[in-house]
Design a protein around this motif. Structure first.
Motif, PDB file in Angstrom:
ATOM      1  N   LYS A  80     -92.268  34.604  13.197  1.00 55.77           N
ATOM      2  CA  LYS A  80     -93.422  35.419  13.623  1.00 55.77           C
ATOM      3  C   LYS A  80     -94.277  35.848  12.426  1.00 55.77           C
ATOM      4  N   THR A  81     -93.593  36.384  11.400  1.00 57.91           N
ATOM      5  CA  THR A  81     -94.346  36.851  10.221  1.00 57.91           C
ATOM      6  C   THR A  81     -95.022  35.677   9.524  1.00 57.91           C
ATOM      7  N   LEU A  82     -94.288  34.578   9.449  1.00 63.23           N
ATOM      8  CA  LEU A  82     -94.846  33.374   8.815  1.00 63.23           C
ATOM      9  C   LEU A  82     -96.094  32.907   9.579  1.00 63.23           C
ATOM     10  N   LEU A  83     -96.015  32.915  10.909  1.00 62.60           N
ATOM     11  CA  LEU A  83     -97.167  32.480  11.715  1.00 62.60           C
ATOM     12  C   LEU A  83     -98.335  33.454  11.537  1.00 62.60           C
ATOM     13  N   LEU A  84     -98.039  34.764  11.560  1.00 62.04           N
ATOM     14  CA  LEU A  84     -99.106  35.761  11.378  1.00 62.04           C
ATOM     15  C   LEU A  84     -99.813  35.549  10.034  1.00 62.04           C
ATOM     16  N   ASN A  85     -99.011  35.419   8.965  1.00 63.89           N
ATOM     17  CA  ASN A  85     -99.608  35.261   7.632  1.00 63.89           C
ATOM     18  C   ASN A  85    -100.364  33.945   7.500  1.00 63.89           C
ATOM     19  N   LYS A 123     -85.328  23.468   3.081  1.00 58.38           N
ATOM     20  CA  LYS A 123     -86.615  23.541   3.781  1.00 58.38           C
ATOM     21  C   LYS A 123     -86.332  23.579   5.276  1.00 58.38           C
ATOM     22  N   LYS A 124     -86.910  24.591   5.932  1.00 56.70           N
ATOM     23  CA  LYS A 124     -86.636  24.759   7.356  1.00 56.70           C
ATOM     24  C   LYS A 124     -87.944  24.677   8.129  1.00 56.70           C
ATOM     25  N   SER A 125     -87.956  23.798   9.116  1.00 61.89           N
ATOM     26  CA  SER A 125     -89.163  23.709   9.952  1.00 61.89           C
ATOM     27  C   SER A 125     -89.118  24.839  10.982  1.00 61.89           C
ATOM     28  N   LEU A 126     -90.203  25.600  11.094  1.00 63.80           N
ATOM     29  CA  LEU A 126     -90.198  26.754  12.009  1.00 63.80           C
ATOM     30  C   LEU A 126     -91.157  26.588  13.184  1.00 63.80           C
ATOM     31  N   VAL A 127     -92.273  25.912  12.949  1.00 67.67           N
ATOM     32  CA  VAL A 127     -93.236  25.672  14.033  1.00 67.67           C
ATOM     33  C   VAL A 127     -93.696  24.235  13.923  1.00 67.67           C
ATOM     34  N   LEU A 157     -95.371  24.758  10.535  1.00 64.63           N
ATOM     35  CA  LEU A 157     -94.984  25.732   9.520  1.00 64.63           C
ATOM     36  C   LEU A 157     -93.558  25.468   9.066  1.00 64.63           C
ATOM     37  N   ALA A 158     -93.317  25.673   7.786  1.00 61.83           N
ATOM     38  CA  ALA A 158     -91.968  25.497   7.256  1.00 61.83           C
ATOM     39  C   ALA A 158     -91.730  26.539   6.173  1.00 61.83           C
ATOM     40  N   ALA A 159     -90.470  26.963   6.039  1.00 61.31           N
ATOM     41  CA  ALA A 159     -90.115  27.905   4.967  1.00 61.31           C
ATOM     42  C   ALA A 159     -89.184  27.179   4.010  1.00 61.31           C
ATOM     43  N   GLU A 160     -89.459  27.360   2.734  1.00 58.03           N
ATOM     44  CA  GLU A 160     -88.644  26.688   1.720  1.00 58.03           C
ATOM     45  C   GLU A 160     -88.013  27.752   0.838  1.00 58.03           C
ATOM     46  N   SER A 161     -86.713  27.699   0.667  1.00 57.71           N
ATOM     47  CA  SER A 161     -86.097  28.633  -0.281  1.00 57.71           C
ATOM     48  C   SER A 161     -85.253  27.882  -1.290  1.00 57.71           C
ATOM     49  N   THR A 162     -85.298  28.386  -2.513  1.00 59.00           N
ATOM     50  CA  THR A 162     -84.528  27.782  -3.598  1.00 59.00           C
ATOM     51  C   THR A 162     -83.537  28.821  -4.105  1.00 59.00           C
ATOM     52  N   TYR A 163     -82.304  28.431  -4.253  1.00 58.29           N
ATOM     53  CA  TYR A 163     -81.308  29.379  -4.751  1.00 58.29           C
ATOM     54  C   TYR A 163     -80.306  28.667  -5.647  1.00 58.29           C
TER      55      TYR A 163
END
Ligand SMILES: Nc1ncnc2c1ncn2[C@@H]1O[C@H](COP(=O)(O)OP(=O)(O)OP(=O)(O)O)[C@@H](O)[C@H]1O
Length: 244
Positions: A66-71, A39-43, A23-29
């Motif tokens: 946690k929320t990312l994994l649940l979703n 881009k951040k690797s979370l799992v 799992l990874a979260a990507e944010s653009t700002y």
């Protein structure tokens, strides 16, 4: 695990499994005149099986994912890599029609903000997304009683407290007899009495045959669960009845 046929029985025991899930979260700002993407690797590389029924707590530090994994386990977000199986099928490959069927027939979600629409009545919130004709008024009142709610049936949900709205959301999941219940921080901001009631209701859903997954910080939720998925330093450690 064998692949289920598309016409599987609605009584199929719930099961979620993963293989090398990442799992990874990507944010653009905006940063001045340019735009940055982080881009951040979370799992990384998580392989486990959650055979239902049961109550699984997803825990870990704040921001661990946690929320990312649940979703992701609910099939709402695609994994960055790896395989997610729900009901024995590759859920990442599900088309919209199959996804809709899963949420209509098998799954319910309880959001951190309860997912209750304040302008709608308790009755309308209970039957949201369902055919109202399916249930008699007695059945609906009974489902409110089961979660200890004594509130105006036709009054707006806005008049309920946070704990009451949370129990209304759980009543909806119980009424539907969902095989999968996904709950994000179900006890956040509840007092100890409401917290214990919510935990007992989730426990009851699991004892009644559901696979309940709750992302949580709450030690009381973790203590009530049959197993835990703990995220630490991008690794998921599985304990209890879940299997690596
Ligand atoms: N939609 C998104 N876009 C960009 N980044 C996101 C998104 N969702 C989550 N993140 C990032 O992913 C990380 C994990 O978020 P997540 O909400 O899953 O953590 P958590 O463990 O549930 O945290 P908490 O316990 O604080 O609620 C955070 O750094 C967050 O900023």
């Amino acid at each position: 695990m064998s692949l289920a046929s598309p016409n599987q029985s609605p009584t199929l025991p719930p099961e979620i499994s993963t293989s090398h899930l990442c799992l990874a979260a990507e944010s653009t700002y905006s940063a001045g005149r340019s735009t940055r993407t982080v881009k951040k690797s979370l799992v990384e590389n998580a392989t486990f099986s959650l055979p239902g029924p049961g109550f699984v707590a997803i825990c870990g530090a704040s921001g661990s994912g946690k929320t990312l994994l649940l979703n992701t386990l609910a099939g709402l977000l695609p994994p960055a890599d790896g395989l997610l199986r729900i009901d024995g099928e590759n859920a990442s490959a599900w088309r919209m029609k199959r996804r809709r069927r899963f949420w209509r027939e098998r799954a319910a979600i309880i959001h951190q903000d309860h997912g209750i629409i304040p302008e709608l009545s308790c009755e309308d919130n209970l039957t949201l997304g369902l055919s109202r004709k399916q249930y008699s008024k007695e059945e609906l009142l009974h489902s409110l009683g089961e979660v200890g709610l004594d509130v105006p049936f036709d009054g707006p949900a806005a008049i309920l407290s946070g704990g009451e709205q949370q129990r209304l959301a759980i009543a909806r999941a119980l009424l539907r007899g969902a095989a999968y219940v996904f709950a994000d921080e179900p006890t956040a901001s509840l007092d100890p009495t409401n917290r214990d009631q919510v935990i007992a209701l989730l426990r009851r859903a699991a004892d009644g045959g559901a696979l309940v997954l709750a992302a949580t910080h709450d030690a009381a939720v973790i203590a009530a669960a049959d197993s835990t998925l703990r995220i630490n330093d991008r690794q998921v450690t599985v304990s209890g009845s879940a299997r690596d």
